[in-house]
Design a protein around this motif. Sequence first.
Motif, PDB file in Angstrom:
ATOM      1  N   GLN A 206      -5.429  -0.848  -0.729  1.00 31.88           N
ATOM      2  CA  GLN A 206      -6.464  -1.837  -0.433  1.00 31.88           C
ATOM      3  C   GLN A 206      -7.635  -1.710  -1.406  1.00 31.88           C
ATOM      4  O   GLN A 206      -8.193  -2.708  -1.866  1.00 31.88           O
ATOM      5  CB  GLN A 206      -6.961  -1.682   0.999  1.00 31.88           C
ATOM      6  CG  GLN A 206      -7.954  -2.787   1.396  1.00 31.88           C
ATOM      7  CD  GLN A 206      -8.512  -2.595   2.782  1.00 31.88           C
ATOM      8  OE1 GLN A 206      -8.793  -1.480   3.192  1.00 31.88           O
ATOM      9  NE2 GLN A 206      -8.678  -3.691   3.510  1.00 31.88           N
ATOM     10  N   HIS A 207      -7.994  -0.483  -1.742  1.00 32.17           N
ATOM     11  CA  HIS A 207      -9.073  -0.260  -2.713  1.00 32.17           C
ATOM     12  C   HIS A 207      -8.756  -0.916  -4.055  1.00 32.17           C
ATOM     13  O   HIS A 207      -9.655  -1.460  -4.722  1.00 32.17           O
ATOM     14  CB  HIS A 207      -9.301   1.242  -2.898  1.00 32.17           C
ATOM     15  CG  HIS A 207     -10.308   1.579  -3.949  1.00 32.17           C
ATOM     16  ND1 HIS A 207     -11.663   1.590  -3.699  1.00 32.17           N
ATOM     17  CD2 HIS A 207     -10.155   1.899  -5.262  1.00 32.17           C
ATOM     18  CE1 HIS A 207     -12.309   1.912  -4.803  1.00 32.17           C
ATOM     19  NE2 HIS A 207     -11.426   2.102  -5.766  1.00 32.17           N
ATOM     20  N   HIS A 208      -7.478  -0.885  -4.441  1.00 36.81           N
ATOM     21  CA  HIS A 208      -7.081  -1.426  -5.739  1.00 36.81           C
ATOM     22  C   HIS A 208      -6.619  -2.875  -5.657  1.00 36.81           C
ATOM     23  O   HIS A 208      -6.161  -3.425  -6.669  1.00 36.81           O
ATOM     24  CB  HIS A 208      -5.959  -0.567  -6.326  1.00 36.81           C
ATOM     25  CG  HIS A 208      -6.377   0.830  -6.671  1.00 36.81           C
ATOM     26  ND1 HIS A 208      -7.317   1.117  -7.631  1.00 36.81           N
ATOM     27  CD2 HIS A 208      -5.990   2.030  -6.158  1.00 36.81           C
ATOM     28  CE1 HIS A 208      -7.492   2.424  -7.728  1.00 36.81           C
ATOM     29  NE2 HIS A 208      -6.702   3.001  -6.838  1.00 36.81           N
ATOM     30  N   GLY A 209      -6.695  -3.498  -4.489  1.00 35.92           N
ATOM     31  CA  GLY A 209      -6.280  -4.885  -4.347  1.00 35.92           C
ATOM     32  C   GLY A 209      -4.773  -5.073  -4.378  1.00 35.92           C
ATOM     33  O   GLY A 209      -4.272  -6.118  -4.808  1.00 35.92           O
ATOM     34  N   ILE A 210      -4.034  -4.068  -3.894  1.00 36.51           N
ATOM     35  CA  ILE A 210      -2.570  -4.109  -3.878  1.00 36.51           C
ATOM     36  C   ILE A 210      -2.084  -4.326  -2.454  1.00 36.51           C
ATOM     37  O   ILE A 210      -2.587  -3.710  -1.518  1.00 36.51           O
ATOM     38  CB  ILE A 210      -1.992  -2.782  -4.434  1.00 36.51           C
ATOM     39  CG1 ILE A 210      -2.413  -2.604  -5.903  1.00 36.51           C
ATOM     40  CG2 ILE A 210      -0.473  -2.732  -4.300  1.00 36.51           C
ATOM     41  CD1 ILE A 210      -2.120  -1.221  -6.452  1.00 36.51           C
ATOM     42  N   ARG A 211      -1.114  -5.211  -2.274  1.00 35.46           N
ATOM     43  CA  ARG A 211      -0.515  -5.464  -0.968  1.00 35.46           C
ATOM     44  C   ARG A 211       0.371  -4.288  -0.570  1.00 35.46           C
ATOM     45  O   ARG A 211       1.031  -3.680  -1.410  1.00 35.46           O
ATOM     46  CB  ARG A 211       0.316  -6.743  -1.048  1.00 35.46           C
ATOM     47  CG  ARG A 211       1.026  -7.152   0.230  1.00 35.46           C
ATOM     48  CD  ARG A 211       1.896  -8.373  -0.021  1.00 35.46           C
ATOM     49  NE  ARG A 211       1.141  -9.475  -0.609  1.00 35.46           N
ATOM     50  CZ  ARG A 211       1.297  -9.906  -1.850  1.00 35.46           C
ATOM     51  NH1 ARG A 211       2.176  -9.342  -2.660  1.00 35.46           N
ATOM     52  NH2 ARG A 211       0.567 -10.906  -2.311  1.00 35.46           N
ATOM     53  N   THR A 212       0.414  -3.964   0.722  1.00 38.59           N
ATOM     54  CA  THR A 212       1.308  -2.927   1.226  1.00 38.59           C
ATOM     55  C   THR A 212       2.283  -3.538   2.227  1.00 38.59           C
ATOM     56  O   THR A 212       1.864  -4.225   3.156  1.00 38.59           O
ATOM     57  CB  THR A 212       0.529  -1.797   1.926  1.00 38.59           C
ATOM     58  OG1 THR A 212      -0.424  -1.249   1.017  1.00 38.59           O
ATOM     59  CG2 THR A 212       1.480  -0.688   2.376  1.00 38.59           C
ATOM     60  N   VAL A 213       3.573  -3.284   2.023  1.00 35.25           N
ATOM     61  CA  VAL A 213       4.597  -3.706   2.958  1.00 35.25           C
ATOM     62  C   VAL A 213       5.086  -2.462   3.696  1.00 35.25           C
ATOM     63  O   VAL A 213       5.617  -1.525   3.088  1.00 35.25           O
ATOM     64  CB  VAL A 213       5.776  -4.405   2.252  1.00 35.25           C
ATOM     65  CG1 VAL A 213       6.860  -4.781   3.260  1.00 35.25           C
ATOM     66  CG2 VAL A 213       5.279  -5.653   1.513  1.00 35.25           C
ATOM     67  N   ALA A 214       4.879  -2.446   5.019  1.00 36.03           N
ATOM     68  CA  ALA A 214       5.268  -1.326   5.873  1.00 36.03           C
ATOM     69  C   ALA A 214       6.624  -1.642   6.493  1.00 36.03           C
ATOM     70  O   ALA A 214       6.755  -2.610   7.237  1.00 36.03           O
ATOM     71  CB  ALA A 214       4.224  -1.117   6.963  1.00 36.03           C
ATOM     72  N   VAL A 215       7.626  -0.816   6.206  1.00 31.52           N
ATOM     73  CA  VAL A 215       8.995  -1.107   6.608  1.00 31.52           C
ATOM     74  C   VAL A 215       9.470  -0.091   7.645  1.00 31.52           C
ATOM     75  O   VAL A 215       9.350   1.118   7.450  1.00 31.52           O
ATOM     76  CB  VAL A 215       9.958  -1.073   5.404  1.00 31.52           C
ATOM     77  CG1 VAL A 215      11.328  -1.635   5.805  1.00 31.52           C
ATOM     78  CG2 VAL A 215       9.374  -1.841   4.227  1.00 31.52           C
ATOM     79  N   GLU A 216      10.050  -0.602   8.747  1.00 28.17           N
ATOM     80  CA  GLU A 216      10.591   0.260   9.796  1.00 28.17           C
ATOM     81  C   GLU A 216      11.967  -0.238  10.221  1.00 28.17           C
ATOM     82  O   GLU A 216      12.265  -1.435  10.137  1.00 28.17           O
ATOM     83  CB  GLU A 216       9.678   0.242  11.024  1.00 28.17           C
ATOM     84  CG  GLU A 216       8.291   0.808  10.779  1.00 28.17           C
ATOM     85  CD  GLU A 216       7.387   0.591  11.980  1.00 28.17           C
ATOM     86  OE1 GLU A 216       7.240   1.521  12.791  1.00 28.17           O
ATOM     87  OE2 GLU A 216       6.839  -0.519  12.110  1.00 28.17           O
ATOM     88  N   PRO A 217      12.822   0.671  10.709  1.00 24.15           N
ATOM     89  CA  PRO A 217      14.083   0.232  11.314  1.00 24.15           C
ATOM     90  C   PRO A 217      13.795  -0.601  12.569  1.00 24.15           C
ATOM     91  O   PRO A 217      12.791  -0.387  13.252  1.00 24.15           O
ATOM     92  CB  PRO A 217      14.777   1.552  11.689  1.00 24.15           C
ATOM     93  CG  PRO A 217      14.125   2.587  10.827  1.00 24.15           C
ATOM     94  CD  PRO A 217      12.708   2.139  10.674  1.00 24.15           C
ATOM     95  N   GLU A 218      14.669  -1.535  12.869  1.00 28.14           N
ATOM     96  CA  GLU A 218      14.472  -2.400  14.036  1.00 28.14           C
ATOM     97  C   GLU A 218      14.286  -1.618  15.331  1.00 28.14           C
ATOM     98  O   GLU A 218      13.501  -2.018  16.189  1.00 28.14           O
ATOM     99  CB  GLU A 218      15.685  -3.334  14.191  1.00 28.14           C
ATOM    100  CG  GLU A 218      15.709  -4.494  13.237  1.00 28.14           C
ATOM    101  CD  GLU A 218      16.906  -5.386  13.489  1.00 28.14           C
ATOM    102  OE1 GLU A 218      16.702  -6.600  13.686  1.00 28.14           O
ATOM    103  OE2 GLU A 218      18.045  -4.883  13.495  1.00 28.14           O
ATOM    104  N   ASN A 219      15.015  -0.522  15.471  1.00 27.58           N
ATOM    105  CA  ASN A 219      14.964   0.241  16.720  1.00 27.58           C
ATOM    106  C   ASN A 219      14.212   1.562  16.577  1.00 27.58           C
ATOM    107  O   ASN A 219      14.473   2.517  17.282  1.00 27.58           O
ATOM    108  CB  ASN A 219      16.389   0.496  17.218  1.00 27.58           C
ATOM    109  CG  ASN A 219      17.110  -0.798  17.534  1.00 27.58           C
ATOM    110  OD1 ASN A 219      16.538  -1.719  18.110  1.00 27.58           O
ATOM    111  ND2 ASN A 219      18.369  -0.880  17.135  1.00 27.58           N
TER     112      ASN A 219
END
Length: 352
Positions: A206-219
């Motif tokens: 966020q400080h550098h203006g970069i998007r973060t995609v948080a990925v988790e298993p469905e279950n």
Amino acid sequence: MHRLTYDDIKAATGRIAGRVRPLTLARVEPDTIRTARRAPVDGRSEEPCQVWLALEHLQHTGSFKARGAQNFIEAHRGAGTLPDAGVTIASGGNAGMACAWAAQQQGVTATVFLPETAPRVKVAKLRSYGADVRLVGSEYAEALVACEEFAAATGALASHAYDHPLIAAGAGTLLEEIHARIPDLDTVVVAVGGGGLFAGVATAAQHHGIRTVAVEPENCRALNAALEAGRPVDVTVDSIAADSLGARRASAIALHAAQQDGVRSVLVPDTEIRRVRQALWDRHRIAVEHGAATALAALMPPASHNADGDTPSGPATVPSLGYRPGSAEKICVVLCGANTDPGDLAHRAAAL
């Protein structure tokens, strides 16, 4: 609650400098990642996304956890708060190994609590770092209770697999290295268990203006469920990646980071996690945990799902299956751990 800041990550960067392995990045060939793209706009074809793999599975102890463990022990060493009883931690494996390794580097005793279901390869590595390994219960939460009781009885310094600002800040140093190498990066993709890696990376991003995609298993969706509820909640843990992403509850630090602008929460099914882990071996001879393959699986949503990849202007609230990059988007996917038995990779084949 201590809310993680960019200053925390900068301090961690200074503490662990020279104590962890520098990041290795690998550019992925344009035709390797089978991403789902939007339809052409105004008759113009979209440019393919650019993807790098952050090979953090090459880090000391085989995962990014070495960064947080070094920061934790270095900070307490500097403050004069390392007790004679040493350090203790509950872990699915990787955090315990990192804690044991960092403690060994400092000449400190480490007592590590793991679920009885922890992979044997992780238990063996822990013991090779000189740790006192104690197997308790069938889930991480049960090992955590035993660890807390041990710390109270002995005075050992309790670390945490993910829910501690020093641990999360150490993990965030990874994004600092990525940004230094790819200064015009658009998006970083990380797998999420309890949220230590995610919180650190998202705060720096966020400080550098970069998007973060948080990925988790469905279950195995502790962060995703916390976003829906607006607070950390307990979830069912049932995934092929549960040995490293099997936290029953996300940390408050991670939830706060996820509620900021520029964050996207997505889920992936176990079938894709298995396929991508196999494909990393078949195509690149990269052997990683299912948890590490989870992040990359987000870029290849199954054909049976409609992956909505539009980038929201505000914080993530409604999750989707997979992440669909924009035209010419520059993406770095973190491969976060290699503590796995690669024996099941040899006789299968998969394509990215």
